[in-house]
Scaffold this motif. Structure first.
Motif, PDB file in Angstrom:
ATOM      1  N   ALA A  32      14.308  -3.569   0.126  1.00 43.65           N
ATOM      2  CA  ALA A  32      15.078  -2.840  -0.884  1.00 43.65           C
ATOM      3  C   ALA A  32      14.240  -1.733  -1.516  1.00 43.65           C
ATOM      4  O   ALA A  32      14.697  -0.590  -1.663  1.00 43.65           O
ATOM      5  CB  ALA A  32      15.586  -3.801  -1.954  1.00 43.65           C
ATOM      6  N   VAL A  33      13.016  -2.061  -1.888  1.00 44.65           N
ATOM      7  CA  VAL A  33      12.163  -1.067  -2.555  1.00 44.65           C
ATOM      8  C   VAL A  33      11.839   0.082  -1.608  1.00 44.65           C
ATOM      9  O   VAL A  33      11.920   1.262  -2.004  1.00 44.65           O
ATOM     10  CB  VAL A  33      10.868  -1.734  -3.067  1.00 44.65           C
ATOM     11  N   SER A  34      11.510  -0.213  -0.369  1.00 40.95           N
ATOM     12  CA  SER A  34      11.173   0.841   0.583  1.00 40.95           C
ATOM     13  C   SER A  34      12.345   1.785   0.811  1.00 40.95           C
ATOM     14  O   SER A  34      12.168   3.008   0.879  1.00 40.95           O
ATOM     15  CB  SER A  34      10.731   0.227   1.915  1.00 40.95           C
ATOM     16  N   GLU A  35      13.535   1.229   0.906  1.00 39.60           N
ATOM     17  CA  GLU A  35      14.713   2.069   1.117  1.00 39.60           C
ATOM     18  C   GLU A  35      14.996   2.938  -0.101  1.00 39.60           C
ATOM     19  O   GLU A  35      15.323   4.126   0.032  1.00 39.60           O
ATOM     20  CB  GLU A  35      15.919   1.196   1.448  1.00 39.60           C
ATOM     21  N   LEU A  36      14.852   2.374  -1.287  1.00 39.64           N
ATOM     22  CA  LEU A  36      15.087   3.155  -2.504  1.00 39.64           C
ATOM     23  C   LEU A  36      14.046   4.261  -2.661  1.00 39.64           C
ATOM     24  O   LEU A  36      14.372   5.383  -3.068  1.00 39.64           O
ATOM     25  CB  LEU A  36      15.066   2.231  -3.721  1.00 39.64           C
ATOM     26  N   LEU A  37      12.788   3.963  -2.333  1.00 38.19           N
ATOM     27  CA  LEU A  37      11.755   4.989  -2.393  1.00 38.19           C
ATOM     28  C   LEU A  37      12.009   6.085  -1.373  1.00 38.19           C
ATOM     29  O   LEU A  37      11.890   7.281  -1.682  1.00 38.19           O
ATOM     30  CB  LEU A  37      10.382   4.365  -2.149  1.00 38.19           C
ATOM     31  N   ALA A  38      12.342   5.701  -0.142  1.00 36.58           N
ATOM     32  CA  ALA A  38      12.571   6.684   0.918  1.00 36.58           C
ATOM     33  C   ALA A  38      13.742   7.599   0.582  1.00 36.58           C
ATOM     34  O   ALA A  38      13.720   8.796   0.908  1.00 36.58           O
ATOM     35  CB  ALA A  38      12.806   5.970   2.241  1.00 36.58           C
ATOM     36  N   ASP A  39      14.759   7.055  -0.085  1.00 41.60           N
ATOM     37  CA  ASP A  39      15.942   7.837  -0.468  1.00 41.60           C
ATOM     38  C   ASP A  39      15.762   8.568  -1.795  1.00 41.60           C
ATOM     39  O   ASP A  39      16.675   9.238  -2.257  1.00 41.60           O
ATOM     40  CB  ASP A  39      17.163   6.917  -0.576  1.00 41.60           C
ATOM     41  N   ARG A  40      14.580   8.385  -2.425  1.00 43.02           N
ATOM     42  CA  ARG A  40      14.280   8.990  -3.729  1.00 43.02           C
ATOM     43  C   ARG A  40      15.281   8.563  -4.805  1.00 43.02           C
ATOM     44  O   ARG A  40      15.570   9.307  -5.743  1.00 43.02           O
ATOM     45  CB  ARG A  40      14.224  10.518  -3.629  1.00 43.02           C
ATOM     46  N   ALA A  41      15.829   7.366  -4.631  1.00 41.75           N
ATOM     47  CA  ALA A  41      16.727   6.820  -5.646  1.00 41.75           C
ATOM     48  C   ALA A  41      15.950   6.278  -6.833  1.00 41.75           C
ATOM     49  O   ALA A  41      16.497   6.125  -7.926  1.00 41.75           O
ATOM     50  CB  ALA A  41      17.607   5.721  -5.042  1.00 41.75           C
ATOM     51  N   ILE A  42      14.678   5.941  -6.623  1.00 40.68           N
ATOM     52  CA  ILE A  42      13.775   5.526  -7.688  1.00 40.68           C
ATOM     53  C   ILE A  42      12.503   6.364  -7.573  1.00 40.68           C
ATOM     54  O   ILE A  42      12.290   7.066  -6.571  1.00 40.68           O
ATOM     55  CB  ILE A  42      13.439   4.024  -7.628  1.00 40.68           C
ATOM     56  N   GLU A  67       4.491   9.252   0.987  1.00 38.11           N
ATOM     57  CA  GLU A  67       4.263  10.174  -0.122  1.00 38.11           C
ATOM     58  C   GLU A  67       4.718   9.614  -1.469  1.00 38.11           C
ATOM     59  O   GLU A  67       4.455  10.206  -2.518  1.00 38.11           O
ATOM     60  CB  GLU A  67       5.003  11.500   0.143  1.00 38.11           C
ATOM     61  N   ALA A  68       5.365   8.455  -1.456  1.00 33.79           N
ATOM     62  CA  ALA A  68       5.911   7.880  -2.693  1.00 33.79           C
ATOM     63  C   ALA A  68       4.796   7.384  -3.603  1.00 33.79           C
ATOM     64  O   ALA A  68       3.712   7.009  -3.152  1.00 33.79           O
ATOM     65  CB  ALA A  68       6.866   6.735  -2.364  1.00 33.79           C
ATOM     66  N   ALA A 134      -6.339  -1.333   1.682  1.00 33.51           N
ATOM     67  CA  ALA A 134      -5.182  -1.361   2.584  1.00 33.51           C
ATOM     68  C   ALA A 134      -4.648   0.034   2.869  1.00 33.51           C
ATOM     69  O   ALA A 134      -3.765   0.200   3.716  1.00 33.51           O
ATOM     70  CB  ALA A 134      -4.080  -2.231   1.987  1.00 33.51           C
ATOM     71  N   GLY A 135      -5.158   1.030   2.161  1.00 29.66           N
ATOM     72  CA  GLY A 135      -4.738   2.408   2.405  1.00 29.66           C
ATOM     73  C   GLY A 135      -3.780   2.985   1.390  1.00 29.66           C
ATOM     74  O   GLY A 135      -3.294   4.106   1.560  1.00 29.66           O
ATOM     75  N   VAL A 136      -3.499   2.233   0.314  1.00 28.67           N
ATOM     76  CA  VAL A 136      -2.581   2.726  -0.717  1.00 28.67           C
ATOM     77  C   VAL A 136      -3.330   3.679  -1.642  1.00 28.67           C
ATOM     78  O   VAL A 136      -4.390   3.336  -2.176  1.00 28.67           O
ATOM     79  CB  VAL A 136      -1.986   1.562  -1.542  1.00 28.67           C
ATOM     80  N   LYS A 137      -2.804   4.876  -1.819  1.00 30.51           N
ATOM     81  CA  LYS A 137      -3.364   5.836  -2.764  1.00 30.51           C
ATOM     82  C   LYS A 137      -2.709   5.587  -4.118  1.00 30.51           C
ATOM     83  O   LYS A 137      -1.641   6.120  -4.409  1.00 30.51           O
ATOM     84  CB  LYS A 137      -3.124   7.260  -2.278  1.00 30.51           C
ATOM     85  N   LEU A 138      -3.337   4.760  -4.898  1.00 30.59           N
ATOM     86  CA  LEU A 138      -2.707   4.267  -6.119  1.00 30.59           C
ATOM     87  C   LEU A 138      -2.433   5.385  -7.117  1.00 30.59           C
ATOM     88  O   LEU A 138      -3.293   6.232  -7.377  1.00 30.59           O
ATOM     89  CB  LEU A 138      -3.594   3.211  -6.770  1.00 30.59           C
ATOM     90  N   SER A 139      -1.234   5.326  -7.716  1.00 30.65           N
ATOM     91  CA  SER A 139      -0.834   6.338  -8.688  1.00 30.65           C
ATOM     92  C   SER A 139      -0.850   5.829 -10.121  1.00 30.65           C
ATOM     93  O   SER A 139      -0.844   6.634 -11.063  1.00 30.65           O
ATOM     94  CB  SER A 139       0.584   6.850  -8.367  1.00 30.65           C
ATOM     95  N   PHE A 290      14.122  13.230 -13.275  1.00 29.58           N
ATOM     96  CA  PHE A 290      13.248  12.232 -12.662  1.00 29.58           C
ATOM     97  C   PHE A 290      11.872  12.839 -12.400  1.00 29.58           C
ATOM     98  O   PHE A 290      11.769  13.963 -11.891  1.00 29.58           O
ATOM     99  CB  PHE A 290      13.841  11.756 -11.337  1.00 29.58           C
ATOM    100  N   ILE A 291      10.841  12.109 -12.735  1.00 27.37           N
ATOM    101  CA  ILE A 291       9.482  12.488 -12.366  1.00 27.37           C
ATOM    102  C   ILE A 291       8.786  11.249 -11.801  1.00 27.37           C
ATOM    103  O   ILE A 291       9.355  10.157 -11.784  1.00 27.37           O
ATOM    104  CB  ILE A 291       8.675  13.063 -13.551  1.00 27.37           C
ATOM    105  N   GLY A 292       7.533  11.428 -11.363  1.00 26.70           N
ATOM    106  CA  GLY A 292       6.774  10.304 -10.831  1.00 26.70           C
ATOM    107  C   GLY A 292       5.497  10.070 -11.614  1.00 26.70           C
ATOM    108  O   GLY A 292       5.090  10.880 -12.451  1.00 26.70           O
ATOM    109  N   TRP A 293       4.856   8.954 -11.318  1.00 27.60           N
ATOM    110  CA  TRP A 293       3.598   8.613 -11.985  1.00 27.60           C
ATOM    111  C   TRP A 293       2.469   9.561 -11.593  1.00 27.60           C
ATOM    112  O   TRP A 293       1.497   9.732 -12.338  1.00 27.60           O
ATOM    113  CB  TRP A 293       3.198   7.182 -11.650  1.00 27.60           C
ATOM    114  N   LYS A 294       2.591  10.197 -10.424  1.00 23.94           N
ATOM    115  CA  LYS A 294       1.517  11.101 -10.009  1.00 23.94           C
ATOM    116  C   LYS A 294       1.351  12.271 -10.979  1.00 23.94           C
ATOM    117  O   LYS A 294       0.245  12.792 -11.130  1.00 23.94           O
ATOM    118  CB  LYS A 294       1.771  11.610  -8.592  1.00 23.94           C
ATOM    119  N   GLU A 295       2.428  12.683 -11.619  1.00 30.32           N
ATOM    120  CA  GLU A 295       2.304  13.751 -12.607  1.00 30.32           C
ATOM    121  C   GLU A 295       1.432  13.309 -13.776  1.00 30.32           C
ATOM    122  O   GLU A 295       0.609  14.072 -14.288  1.00 30.32           O
ATOM    123  CB  GLU A 295       3.683  14.201 -13.095  1.00 30.32           C
TER     124      GLU A 295
END
Length: 305
Positions: A32-42, A67-68, A134-139, A290-295
């Protein structure tokens, strides 16, 4: 000056980060989370590196939405009777973090009562390093079940969290201003302590959202998707100027989730909510951006130069 202004937005703009907690909890949540991230719904998610399904979450993240924004969901509790996890720190004792059977304790109150701050520090570092390895670029970072906040006994562990955030350049889930949700009131002692902790975080250069909100975690008797949606749309309309993080717990409704979770239907509703046309139209009508934590992370990085 609110966090939106510090990011370069207007003082009246309402910015929203929708974060999916518990990424890595199980396959149903991961899908569920991967699909929502890929669709930019969250906007983002935070991963539980203690759970057996964390590697699956990382793989899905890298495959479908690299890129999420993904942060670390610092975890010190193991709340379900039929599904358990514990410390992943291997180079330092974490005995004070162990409940029955060696797993993390069930409640945040137990963490407050028993946790040694240095053992907490080492566990948070271990979870952060596991995600990075694991390769996650933590935001960003946040706290599973709020176990770092001292809600129950007044013994918070936030200064430890600030140390780790500063070390890894991570903004953190701590609202600069507390707002009551669901008719609750905020005890004076919690409000006073929160102001001190916000000041301490910002003195360390850690960037925080202005507010944190979200729907009730559990369903009440008689609740349906429509009542949950009404609650959520009401919260969207009430957003204040600044940056608000919305805590979400989406999942697919499966036998896997039902096998251990006490509120599986609510998680499916939360996944459905961010795809709902009425919800999306409300976001547009209310001029919510909507914005992201990277900002926030980029702002934090600029402050450390």
């Amino acid at each position: 000056m609110n966090t939106a202004q510090r990011l370069g937005y207007g003082s009246k703009e309402r910015l929203l980060i929708v974060n999916a907690d518990d990424f890595g909890l199980c396959r149903s949540v991961n899908e569920a989370v991967s699909e929502l991230l890929a669709d930019r719904a969250i906007s983002s998610a935070t991963i539980m590196m203690n759970c057996p399904w964390s590697a699956d979450a990382v793989n899905m993240h890298m495959a479908s939405c690299p890129e999420a924004d993904v942060g670390v969901h610092w975890t010190l509790t193991s709340e379900w009777t039929a599904y358990k996890w514990g410390s992943i720190c291997r180079n330092h004792s974490t005995a004070s973090l162990s409940g029955p059977g060696g797993w993390f304790p069930k409640t945040s109150a137990e963490v407050e009562r028993n946790a040694d701050s240095e053992e907490v520090r080492q566990e948070l570092i271990a979870q952060t390093e596991a995600a990075l390895s694991a390769g996650v670029k933590l935001s960003h970072a946040d706290s599973h079940m709020g176990s770092l906040y001292g809600f129950h006994l007044g013994k918070d562990l936030l200064t430890v969290a600030f140390d780790v955030c500063a070390r890894y350049g991570l903004p953190f889930r701590l609202p600069r201003r507390l707002i009551p949700v669901g008719g609750r009131t905020i005890p004076a002692e919690i409000g006073d302590r929160a102001k001190i902790r916000v000041r301490q975080a910002e003195d360390r250069g850690i960037v925080l959202p202005d507010y944190v909100t979200g729907p009730e975690y559990s369903l009440s008797e008689g609740d349906t998707y429509e009542t949950m949606k009404e609650e959520g749309i009401g919260l969207l309309r009430q957003l204040l100027p600044g940056v608000t993080e919305w805590i979400s717990h989406p999942s697919k409704l499966t036998e896997e989730l039902r096998s251990f979770h006490e509120q599986p239907e609510k998680r499916e509703m939360e996944a459905r909510f961010w795809r709902d046309r009425d919800v999306r139209e409300t976001v547009v009508r209310e001029n919510i951006r909507f914005i992201g934590w990277k900002e926030l992370q980029e702002l934090q990085m600029s402050l450390s130069v």
